[in-house]
Design a protein around this motif. Structure first.
Motif, PDB file in Angstrom:
ATOM      1  N   GLU A   1       0.883  -1.309  -0.044  1.00 11.07           N
ATOM      2  CA  GLU A   1      -0.159   0.055  -0.193  1.00 11.07           C
ATOM      3  C   GLU A   1       0.965   1.386  -0.084  1.00 11.07           C
ATOM      4  O   GLU A   1       0.382   2.253   0.195  1.00 11.07           O
ATOM      5  CB  GLU A   1      -1.096  -0.145   1.216  1.00 11.07           C
TER       6      GLU A   1
ATOM      7  N   LEU B   1       1.537  -6.076  16.390  1.00 17.41           N
ATOM      8  CA  LEU B   1       2.542  -5.217  15.624  1.00 17.41           C
ATOM      9  C   LEU B   1       4.062  -5.812  16.174  1.00 17.41           C
ATOM     10  O   LEU B   1       4.795  -6.005  15.191  1.00 17.41           O
ATOM     11  CB  LEU B   1       2.614  -3.892  15.442  1.00 17.41           C
TER      12      LEU B   1
ATOM     13  N   ARG C   1      -3.125  -4.531  20.007  1.00 17.52           N
ATOM     14  CA  ARG C   1      -2.573  -4.302  18.859  1.00 17.52           C
ATOM     15  C   ARG C   1      -1.181  -3.794  18.612  1.00 17.52           C
ATOM     16  O   ARG C   1      -0.402  -4.236  17.655  1.00 17.52           O
ATOM     17  CB  ARG C   1      -3.429  -3.188  18.154  1.00 17.52           C
TER      18      ARG C   1
ATOM     19  N   SER D   1       0.384   4.051   6.686  1.00 15.53           N
ATOM     20  CA  SER D   1      -0.817   4.460   5.909  1.00 15.53           C
ATOM     21  C   SER D   1      -1.020   5.977   6.313  1.00 15.53           C
ATOM     22  O   SER D   1      -0.226   6.401   7.364  1.00 15.53           O
ATOM     23  CB  SER D   1      -1.991   3.653   6.374  1.00 15.53           C
TER      24      SER D   1
ATOM     25  N   ARG E   1      -3.190   3.125  15.187  1.00 16.54           N
ATOM     26  CA  ARG E   1      -3.225   4.878  14.617  1.00 16.54           C
ATOM     27  C   ARG E   1      -2.039   5.361  15.561  1.00 16.54           C
ATOM     28  O   ARG E   1      -1.440   5.065  16.577  1.00 16.54           O
ATOM     29  CB  ARG E   1      -4.252   5.489  15.049  1.00 16.54           C
TER      30      ARG E   1
ATOM     31  N   VAL F   1      -4.888  -8.301   8.884  1.00 19.86           N
ATOM     32  CA  VAL F   1      -4.210  -7.054   8.904  1.00 19.86           C
ATOM     33  C   VAL F   1      -4.439  -6.190  10.279  1.00 19.86           C
ATOM     34  O   VAL F   1      -5.412  -6.270  10.644  1.00 19.86           O
ATOM     35  CB  VAL F   1      -4.525  -5.858   7.572  1.00 19.86           C
TER      36      VAL F   1
ATOM     37  N   LYS G   1       0.134  -0.157   9.743  1.00 16.78           N
ATOM     38  CA  LYS G   1      -0.462  -1.406   9.584  1.00 16.78           C
ATOM     39  C   LYS G   1       0.615  -2.515   9.557  1.00 16.78           C
ATOM     40  O   LYS G   1       1.752  -2.327   9.334  1.00 16.78           O
ATOM     41  CB  LYS G   1      -1.445  -1.520   8.143  1.00 16.78           C
TER      42      LYS G   1
ATOM     43  N   SER H   1      -2.323   5.560  10.038  1.00 14.36           N
ATOM     44  CA  SER H   1      -1.710   4.585  11.050  1.00 14.36           C
ATOM     45  C   SER H   1      -0.453   3.632  10.671  1.00 14.36           C
ATOM     46  O   SER H   1      -0.302   3.833   9.306  1.00 14.36           O
ATOM     47  CB  SER H   1      -2.886   3.605  11.352  1.00 14.36           C
TER      48      SER H   1
ATOM     49  N   GLU I   1      -3.945  -3.089  12.532  1.00 13.52           N
ATOM     50  CA  GLU I   1      -3.494  -1.565  12.591  1.00 13.52           C
ATOM     51  C   GLU I   1      -3.759  -0.712  13.806  1.00 13.52           C
ATOM     52  O   GLU I   1      -4.461  -1.046  14.692  1.00 13.52           O
ATOM     53  CB  GLU I   1      -5.084  -0.851  11.554  1.00 13.52           C
TER      54      GLU I   1
ATOM     55  N   ILE J   1       5.015  -4.666   8.338  1.00 14.92           N
ATOM     56  CA  ILE J   1       4.460  -3.662   8.769  1.00 14.92           C
ATOM     57  C   ILE J   1       4.711  -2.544   7.618  1.00 14.92           C
ATOM     58  O   ILE J   1       5.632  -2.362   6.793  1.00 14.92           O
ATOM     59  CB  ILE J   1       4.818  -2.681  10.099  1.00 14.92           C
TER      60      ILE J   1
END
Length: 222
Positions: A16, A143, A139, A168, A185, A181, A173, A171, A183, A165
């Motif tokens: 992405e 990660l 989360r 975005s 922030r 996935v 991701k 955040s 996420e 990782i």
């Protein structure tokens, strides 16, 4: 000026990457000198501090997390700014991702140090998160785990992903072993660092005066 096709960015830089067009992450509050305060208080106050090694670990990891967050934020802003002139400053993206990756590792290790310190003084202290609670702390852990096992998971997935990782607009991701996935922030990362900073401030500046009458004020993982 260098421009790359979307598929090149997504396939060879990070998942992405072509969609990373804006960046919003809060500034961090400047840090006090935790180390100097802790050392001086430890020398001049007679109150025993049984968790000295863990406090040092906490403030070292916290300092690293703070430094890496600021560096990642700076490089991410530099990448987005270059996009406005039609330039894909891929090295800036690469460095931003590198710094945020280290920020995640350091922040989670600081959380573990915080938790261990709290358990010394209160055996009933709750864990930072419960499995499946979906909290920011869980989360963060996911990660961290993705980064820790990325080489193994990427090998198992073959060519389906090129990074554990990625960045975005709002955040970080990551991808779990299952392919799901994760996420987190940027403002949640900043909040975790801020809460840890509150705890470090108490540990390094106040604990020698209030250790016997006050419990740690910070609850992580909300």
């Amino acid at each position: 000026m260098v421009q790359f096709a979307d598929f090149v960015l997504d396939r060879y830089l990070a998942p992405e990457a072509s969609k990373f067009l804006e960046f919003e992450a809060p500034n961090l509050t400047p840090r006090p000198d935790y180390l100097a305060a802790h050392l001086l208080n430890s020398v001049f106050y007679t109150t025993p501090v049984a968790d000295n090694e863990l406090v040092l670990m906490l403030i070292r990891r916290l300092d690293q997390a703070h430094t890496e967050y600021e560096a990642g934020r700076s490089d991410a802003l530099r990448y987005v700014e270059a996009l406005r002139t039609g330039n894909h400053a891929v090295r800036a993206y690469w460095h931003a991702l590198m710094h945020f990756e280290q920020c995640i590792v350091a922040t989670y290790l600081a959380v573990l140090a915080h938790s261990s310190i709290s358990e010394i003084w209160d055996k009933d202290t709750e864990k930072p998160f419960q499995k499946g609670d979906g909290s920011s702390c869980e989360r963060l852990n996911l990660l961290y785990t993705a980064i820790k096992h990325s080489h193994k998971w990427l090998q198992e997935r073959g060519t389906s992903s090129n990074s554990a990782i990625w960045l975005s607009n709002l955040s970080l991701k990551g991808i779990q072993k299952t392919g799901q996935v994760i996420e987190l922030r940027y403002d949640e990362i900043a909040e975790a660092i801020s809460l840890l900073s509150d705890d470090a401030t108490w540990r390094c500046f106040e604990v020698h005066r209030e250790l016997r009458t006050r419990k740690p004020p910070v609850e992580l993982g909300s």
